[in-house]
Design a protein around this motif. Structure first.
Motif, PDB file in Angstrom:
ATOM      1  N   GLU A  82       0.836  -1.205   0.000  1.00 56.35           N
ATOM      2  CA  GLU A  82       0.000   0.000   0.000  1.00 56.35           C
ATOM      3  C   GLU A  82       0.870   1.253   0.000  1.00 56.35           C
ATOM      4  OE1 GLU A  82      -2.412  -0.348   3.474  1.00 56.35           O
ATOM      5  OE2 GLU A  82      -3.644  -1.955   2.631  1.00 56.35           O
ATOM      6  N   LEU A  83       1.940   1.237   0.787  1.00 61.77           N
ATOM      7  CA  LEU A  83       2.836   2.383   0.848  1.00 61.77           C
ATOM      8  C   LEU A  83       3.529   2.604  -0.490  1.00 61.77           C
ATOM      9  CD1 LEU A  83       4.198   4.654   2.403  1.00 61.77           C
ATOM     10  CD2 LEU A  83       5.827   2.970   3.313  1.00 61.77           C
ATOM     11  N   ALA A  84       3.968   1.535  -1.127  1.00 60.68           N
ATOM     12  CA  ALA A  84       4.601   1.654  -2.452  1.00 60.68           C
ATOM     13  C   ALA A  84       3.612   2.222  -3.465  1.00 60.68           C
ATOM     14  CB  ALA A  84       5.135   0.301  -2.916  1.00 60.68           C
ATOM     15  N   ALA A  85       2.358   1.781  -3.413  1.00 55.96           N
ATOM     16  CA  ALA A  85       1.335   2.301  -4.332  1.00 55.96           C
ATOM     17  C   ALA A  85       1.076   3.784  -4.068  1.00 55.96           C
ATOM     18  CB  ALA A  85       0.040   1.501  -4.197  1.00 55.96           C
ATOM     19  N   PHE A  86       1.025   4.179  -2.795  1.00 61.10           N
ATOM     20  CA  PHE A  86       0.860   5.592  -2.461  1.00 61.10           C
ATOM     21  C   PHE A  86       2.023   6.410  -3.029  1.00 61.10           C
ATOM     22  CE2 PHE A  86       2.340   8.997   0.323  1.00 61.10           C
ATOM     23  CZ  PHE A  86       1.298   9.893   0.188  1.00 61.10           C
ATOM     24  N   LEU A  87       3.239   5.915  -2.855  1.00 59.21           N
ATOM     25  CA  LEU A  87       4.409   6.631  -3.361  1.00 59.21           C
ATOM     26  C   LEU A  87       4.380   6.737  -4.879  1.00 59.21           C
ATOM     27  CD1 LEU A  87       7.103   5.144  -0.974  1.00 59.21           C
ATOM     28  CD2 LEU A  87       6.191   7.479  -0.940  1.00 59.21           C
ATOM     29  N   ASP A  88       3.841   5.721  -5.548  1.00 55.39           N
ATOM     30  CA  ASP A  88       3.700   5.781  -7.010  1.00 55.39           C
ATOM     31  C   ASP A  88       2.821   6.960  -7.425  1.00 55.39           C
ATOM     32  OD1 ASP A  88       5.324   3.627  -7.647  1.00 55.39           O
ATOM     33  OD2 ASP A  88       3.663   2.207  -7.817  1.00 55.39           O
ATOM     34  N   ARG A  89       1.785   7.235  -6.638  1.00 51.85           N
ATOM     35  CA  ARG A  89       0.885   8.352  -6.950  1.00 51.85           C
ATOM     36  C   ARG A  89       1.463   9.690  -6.478  1.00 51.85           C
ATOM     37  NH1 ARG A  89      -2.402   4.609  -4.494  1.00 51.85           N
ATOM     38  NH2 ARG A  89      -2.625   5.925  -2.653  1.00 51.85           N
ATOM     39  N   HIS A  90       2.314   9.644  -5.477  1.00 50.20           N
ATOM     40  CA  HIS A  90       2.787  10.843  -4.790  1.00 50.20           C
ATOM     41  C   HIS A  90       4.074  11.408  -5.375  1.00 50.20           C
ATOM     42  CE1 HIS A  90       2.790  13.590  -1.415  1.00 50.20           C
ATOM     43  NE2 HIS A  90       3.962  13.188  -1.003  1.00 50.20           N
ATOM     44  N   SER A  91       4.855  10.579  -6.055  1.00 47.18           N
ATOM     45  CA  SER A  91       6.129  11.073  -6.569  1.00 47.18           C
ATOM     46  C   SER A  91       6.403  10.563  -7.975  1.00 47.18           C
ATOM     47  CB  SER A  91       7.271  10.679  -5.632  1.00 47.18           C
ATOM     48  OG  SER A  91       7.915   9.503  -6.041  1.00 47.18           O
ATOM     49  N   ALA A  92       7.356  11.199  -8.614  1.00 46.23           N
ATOM     50  CA  ALA A  92       7.725  10.834  -9.981  1.00 46.23           C
ATOM     51  C   ALA A  92       8.935   9.910 -10.018  1.00 46.23           C
ATOM     52  CB  ALA A  92       8.013  12.105 -10.783  1.00 46.23           C
ATOM     53  N   CYS A  93       9.334   9.381  -8.886  1.00 46.55           N
ATOM     54  CA  CYS A  93      10.470   8.457  -8.846  1.00 46.55           C
ATOM     55  C   CYS A  93      10.066   7.124  -9.483  1.00 46.55           C
ATOM     56  CB  CYS A  93      10.906   8.202  -7.412  1.00 46.55           C
ATOM     57  SG  CYS A  93      11.572   9.652  -6.580  1.00 46.55           S
ATOM     58  N   PRO A  94      11.047   6.334  -9.897  1.00 46.68           N
ATOM     59  CA  PRO A  94      10.730   5.019 -10.473  1.00 46.68           C
ATOM     60  C   PRO A  94      10.031   4.113  -9.451  1.00 46.68           C
ATOM     61  CG  PRO A  94      13.028   5.592 -10.870  1.00 46.68           C
ATOM     62  CD  PRO A  94      12.474   6.612  -9.924  1.00 46.68           C
ATOM     63  N   GLN A  95       9.168   3.248  -9.941  1.00 44.95           N
ATOM     64  CA  GLN A  95       8.420   2.349  -9.058  1.00 44.95           C
ATOM     65  C   GLN A  95       9.344   1.483  -8.218  1.00 44.95           C
ATOM     66  OE1 GLN A  95       5.756  -0.406 -10.973  1.00 44.95           O
ATOM     67  NE2 GLN A  95       4.815  -0.993  -9.056  1.00 44.95           N
ATOM     68  N   ARG A  96      10.463   1.051  -8.790  1.00 48.88           N
ATOM     69  CA  ARG A  96      11.386   0.208  -8.011  1.00 48.88           C
ATOM     70  C   ARG A  96      11.897   0.949  -6.779  1.00 48.88           C
ATOM     71  NH1 ARG A  96      14.346   2.147 -12.156  1.00 48.88           N
ATOM     72  NH2 ARG A  96      16.291   3.189 -11.588  1.00 48.88           N
ATOM     73  N   ASP A  97      12.077   2.285  -6.885  1.00 42.61           N
ATOM     74  CA  ASP A  97      12.490   3.072  -5.722  1.00 42.61           C
ATOM     75  C   ASP A  97      11.382   3.115  -4.676  1.00 42.61           C
ATOM     76  OD1 ASP A  97      14.882   3.532  -6.982  1.00 42.61           O
ATOM     77  OD2 ASP A  97      14.590   5.690  -7.239  1.00 42.61           O
ATOM     78  N   HIS A  98      10.148   3.236  -5.128  1.00 47.96           N
ATOM     79  CA  HIS A  98       9.016   3.264  -4.197  1.00 47.96           C
ATOM     80  C   HIS A  98       8.910   1.935  -3.455  1.00 47.96           C
ATOM     81  CE1 HIS A  98       7.150   6.413  -7.066  1.00 47.96           C
ATOM     82  NE2 HIS A  98       8.023   6.963  -6.244  1.00 47.96           N
ATOM     83  N   GLU A  99       9.060   0.846  -4.175  1.00 45.37           N
ATOM     84  CA  GLU A  99       8.988  -0.473  -3.548  1.00 45.37           C
ATOM     85  C   GLU A  99      10.135  -0.662  -2.559  1.00 45.37           C
ATOM     86  OE1 GLU A  99       8.900  -3.003  -6.964  1.00 45.37           O
ATOM     87  OE2 GLU A  99       6.778  -2.628  -7.336  1.00 45.37           O
ATOM     88  N   ALA A 100      11.337  -0.241  -2.952  1.00 46.89           N
ATOM     89  CA  ALA A 100      12.495  -0.375  -2.063  1.00 46.89           C
ATOM     90  C   ALA A 100      12.347   0.529  -0.834  1.00 46.89           C
ATOM     91  CB  ALA A 100      13.779  -0.063  -2.821  1.00 46.89           C
ATOM     92  N   LEU A 101      11.823   1.738  -1.024  1.00 47.70           N
ATOM     93  CA  LEU A 101      11.622   2.648   0.103  1.00 47.70           C
ATOM     94  C   LEU A 101      10.563   2.102   1.060  1.00 47.70           C
ATOM     95  CD1 LEU A 101      12.357   5.278   1.499  1.00 47.70           C
ATOM     96  CD2 LEU A 101      10.694   6.434   0.041  1.00 47.70           C
ATOM     97  N   ALA A 102       9.502   1.534   0.526  1.00 48.48           N
ATOM     98  CA  ALA A 102       8.457   0.941   1.374  1.00 48.48           C
ATOM     99  C   ALA A 102       9.025  -0.238   2.160  1.00 48.48           C
ATOM    100  CB  ALA A 102       7.272   0.500   0.522  1.00 48.48           C
ATOM    101  N   GLU A 103       9.867  -1.044   1.527  1.00 47.17           N
ATOM    102  CA  GLU A 103      10.505  -2.151   2.245  1.00 47.17           C
ATOM    103  C   GLU A 103      11.426  -1.617   3.333  1.00 47.17           C
ATOM    104  OE1 GLU A 103      13.696  -5.758   1.684  1.00 47.17           O
ATOM    105  OE2 GLU A 103      12.822  -4.877  -0.112  1.00 47.17           O
ATOM    106  N   TRP A 104      12.194  -0.565   3.009  1.00 49.79           N
ATOM    107  CA  TRP A 104      13.086   0.053   3.985  1.00 49.79           C
ATOM    108  C   TRP A 104      12.299   0.547   5.194  1.00 49.79           C
ATOM    109  CZ3 TRP A 104      13.614   5.243   5.588  1.00 49.79           C
ATOM    110  CH2 TRP A 104      14.766   5.538   6.317  1.00 49.79           C
TER     111      TRP A 104
END
Length: 112
Positions: A82-104
């Motif tokens: 859910e956090l990775a999906a939110f970050l996908d909508r919230h920022s223009a960073c690559p999805q892999r960064d959002h997934e890695a940040l959510a895991e972090w």
């Protein structure tokens, strides 16, 4: 004349009320910070990305602790997604960064 003026003011107010919420939902994603790409398990990159992007408004330990509080296993993984999906909508960073940040964030909170 005052009736016409009142009607115009009422129309302007109704237009603003109707347009306001729709406009508020049309936010542009924030630009991606100029930090190196992040890979899963990279704590230094996770901290750098968080500080550059999220750190303006959030504290990592508080946010991670609050978001993943009392979660484990499936629930923690679902919140991570859910956090990775939110970050996908919230920022223009690559999805892999959002997934890695959510895991972090999940790991920072101590969630399995």
């Amino acid at each position: 004349m005052s009736v016409i003026l009142s009607a115009l003011m009422g129309l302007a107010l109704m237009t603003a009320l109707v347009a306001g919420p729709a406009h508020a939902q049309e936010t542009q994603p924030e630009a991606c910070p100029d930090v190196p790409p992040m890979s899963a398990g990279d704590d230094a990159a996770g901290a750098a990305i968080f500080d550059a992007y999220c750190g303006r408004c959030h504290e990592a330990n508080k946010l991670a602790g609050a978001y993943f509080a009392g979660t484990g296993g499936e629930t923690a993984r679902a919140r991570q997604a859910e956090l990775a999906a939110f970050l996908d909508r919230h920022s223009a960073c690559p999805q892999r960064d959002h997934e890695a940040l959510a895991e972090w964030m999940r790991r920072r909170a101590g969630a399995p």
